[in-house]
Design an enzyme around this catalytic site. Structure first.
Site, PDB file in Angstrom:
ATOM      1  N   TYR A  61       0.822  -1.207   0.000  1.00  0.00           N
ATOM      2  CA  TYR A  61       0.000   0.000   0.000  1.00  0.00           C
ATOM      3  C   TYR A  61       0.856   1.257   0.000  1.00  0.00           C
ATOM      4  CZ  TYR A  61      -3.649  -3.320   1.411  1.00  0.00           C
ATOM      5  OH  TYR A  61      -4.512  -4.387   1.485  1.00  0.00           O
ATOM      6  N   HIS A  74      -0.279 -11.987   0.515  1.00  0.00           N
ATOM      7  CA  HIS A  74      -1.118 -10.938  -0.094  1.00  0.00           C
ATOM      8  C   HIS A  74      -1.482 -11.231  -1.554  1.00  0.00           C
ATOM      9  CE1 HIS A  74      -1.634  -6.250  -0.412  1.00  0.00           C
ATOM     10  NE2 HIS A  74      -2.725  -6.914  -0.742  1.00  0.00           N
TER      11      HIS A  74
END
Ligand code: NAD
Length: 323
Positions: A63, A128
Site C-alpha cells: 500500500y 497478499h
C-alpha cells in the site's frame, strides 16, 4: 493516553483467541492510494479510531509502496499504549515492484515490515493476493516459511488474502489443519456482492477466522466515487453511481448503509474499512452504534438493492491462470 472511550463490539477471530473490533481499520488509504494524506492526519485518524474502540489495524508493504506501513507505525507509536492493546496485520508477497512469494523474499519481508511498523511482532501475517502467484508454491513454500516466522515470534498468526473465492478452498484443502488461521476476502461481502456467504460454513468447519474488507467496494459506494485504478466494469461503476445518487437524493449516507449491511453478519469477525480522516472514523463508528440501536434503514436498503440488482455479485478478473 486515556483508555478507549467507546465499547465497540469485539468478535472472536476463528480459533486464534484474538478479539477484533467489528469495524477494523483499513490502512491502505494511509499510503495515499485514494488521494494524498498528510502525516498529521494519518496520526489523528488512527488515534481517533483507537479512542473509539477500533483495535484492529490492517496494512501491507504494497500500500503506497511501503508508505502505509510507515504511517501506521508512526501513528501506533504515538498512541503510547501497551502493544497488547491493539492487533496489527500486515502482508507479504505483493510489492510495488511485483509479486514474490518465495520463502526467501517473505522471510526478509517481515523484517522490513516490522522495521517500518516499529514493532517487534505482528499479530497476523497474510500472503497478499495469492491468486497472482502459484497456489502450489503458496502451499509448499510460502506457508511453511511463515510457520517458521511464527515459531520465531515475528507473527502470531498466518493468513491468506485475495479476490477469487476458490483460492481459499484450494489452499485450505492442502495444508494441515490449523496452519492457516485466517482468510481476508475483499469486495465479496457488501450490498453489491455477497458471494463470500457461500464459503462461511466451510471456513467455520476449518476453524478459520474471516475478515471481510472493502464494504464500500473500494470507493464504488462513496459519494467521492472510486479511484482511477478501480478494476470494476463500467456497468458496475455506473450502477453503484446510481445507488450513491439515490441515497444522496434522500439525504441518506450510502457509506453508512453499506457498512451496516456488512457489519450485520456476525460470522464475519471484522469488516475492514479504509479510513483517512477523523470524520470518516467518527461516521463509521457511529454507523455501528446506530446499527446496534435502531437497526438498518430497511427501506433505503431495499431501494439500493433494487438499483444494484442487475449487477449483483458481478466482480472482475484477478490473478494468473493456475495450472
Ligand atoms: P473500502 O471499501 O473500505 O473504501 C475505502 C474508501 O472509502 C476510501 O476512499 C475511504 O476514504 C472511503 N471512506 C471510508 N469511510 C468513509 C465515509 N464514512 N464516508 C466517505 N468515504 C469513506 O476499501 P479499501 O480501503 O480498499 O478496503 C479496506 C481495507 O481492507 C484496506 O484499507 C486494506 O487494509 C484491506 N484490503 C485488503 C485487500 C487484500 O488483502 N487483498 C484488498 C482490499 C482491501
Amino acid at each position: 493516553m486515556a483508555m478507549p472511550q467507546a465499547t465497540m463490539e469485539l468478535r472472536p477471530l476463528g480459533n486464534t483467541g484474538l478479539k477484533v473490533s467489528a469495524v477494523g481499520f483499513g490502512a491502505s488509504p494511509l499510503g495515499s492510494v485514494f488521494g494524498p494524506v498528510a502525516e498529521a492526519d494519518a496520526v489523528a485518524t488512527v488515534r481517533e479510531a483507537f479512542r473509539l474502540g477500533i483495535n484492529f489495524f490492517d496494512t501491507s508493504p504494497y500500500y503506497g509502496g511501503t508508505l502505509s506501513e510507515k504511517m501506521l507505525g508512526k501513528a501506533l507509536k504515538a498512541l503510547q499504549v501497551p502493544r497488547s492493546d491493539y492487533i496489527v496485520a500486515t502482508k507479504c508477497g505483493r510489492y510495488k515492484e511485483g509479486f514474490d512469494f518465495s520463502a526467501e523474499r517473505v522471510t526478509k519481508s517481515i523484517d522490513e515490515s516490522l522495521e517500518r511498523l516499529q514493532l517487534d511482532y505482528v499479530d497476523i501475517l497474510h500472503c497478499h493476493d495469492i491468486e497472482f502467484g502459484s497456489l502450489d508454491q503458496i502451499v509448499s513454500e510460502t506457508i511453511p516459511a511463515l510457520q517458521k516466522l511464527k515459531q520465531e515470534g515475528k507473527t502470531r498468526f498466518i493468513g491468506i488474502t485475495g479476490l477469487p473465492l476458490d483460492i481459499f478452498t484450494y489452499v485450505l484443502d492442502r495444508v494441515p489443519p490449523g496452519t492457516v488461521d485466517v482468510i481476508l476476502s475483499y469486495c465479496h461481502y457488501g450490498v453489491n456482492d455477497s458471494t463470500v456467504l457461500d464459503l462461511l460454513p466451510y471456513l467455520k468447519s476449518k476453524g478459520v477466522g474471516v475478515i471481510s474488507a472493502s464494504p464500500l467496494s473500494m470507493g464504488l459506494l462513496t459519494e467521492q466515487g472510486p479511484p482511477e485504478w478501480h478494476p470494476a466494469s463500467p456497468e458496475l461503476k455506473s450502477a453503484c453511481k446510481a445507488a450513491v445518487a439515490h441515497c444522496k437524493s434522500k439525504d441518506k449516507k450510502i457509506t453508512k448503509l453499506a457498512l451496516q449491511y456488512s457489519l450485520a453478519n456476525k460470522e464475519i469477525s471484522s469488516v475492514l474499512v479504509g479510513m483517512s480522516s477523523v470524520s470518516q472514523v467518527e461516521e463509521n463508528v457511529a454507523a455501528v452504534t446506530e446499527l446496534d440501536g435502531l437497526g438498518i434503514d430497511q427501506e433505503t436498503l431495499s431501494e439500493v438493492e433494487a438499483i444494484l440488482e442487475p449487477v449483483k455479485n458481478l466482480t472482475w478478473p484477478s490473478g494468473i491462470q493456475q495450472n
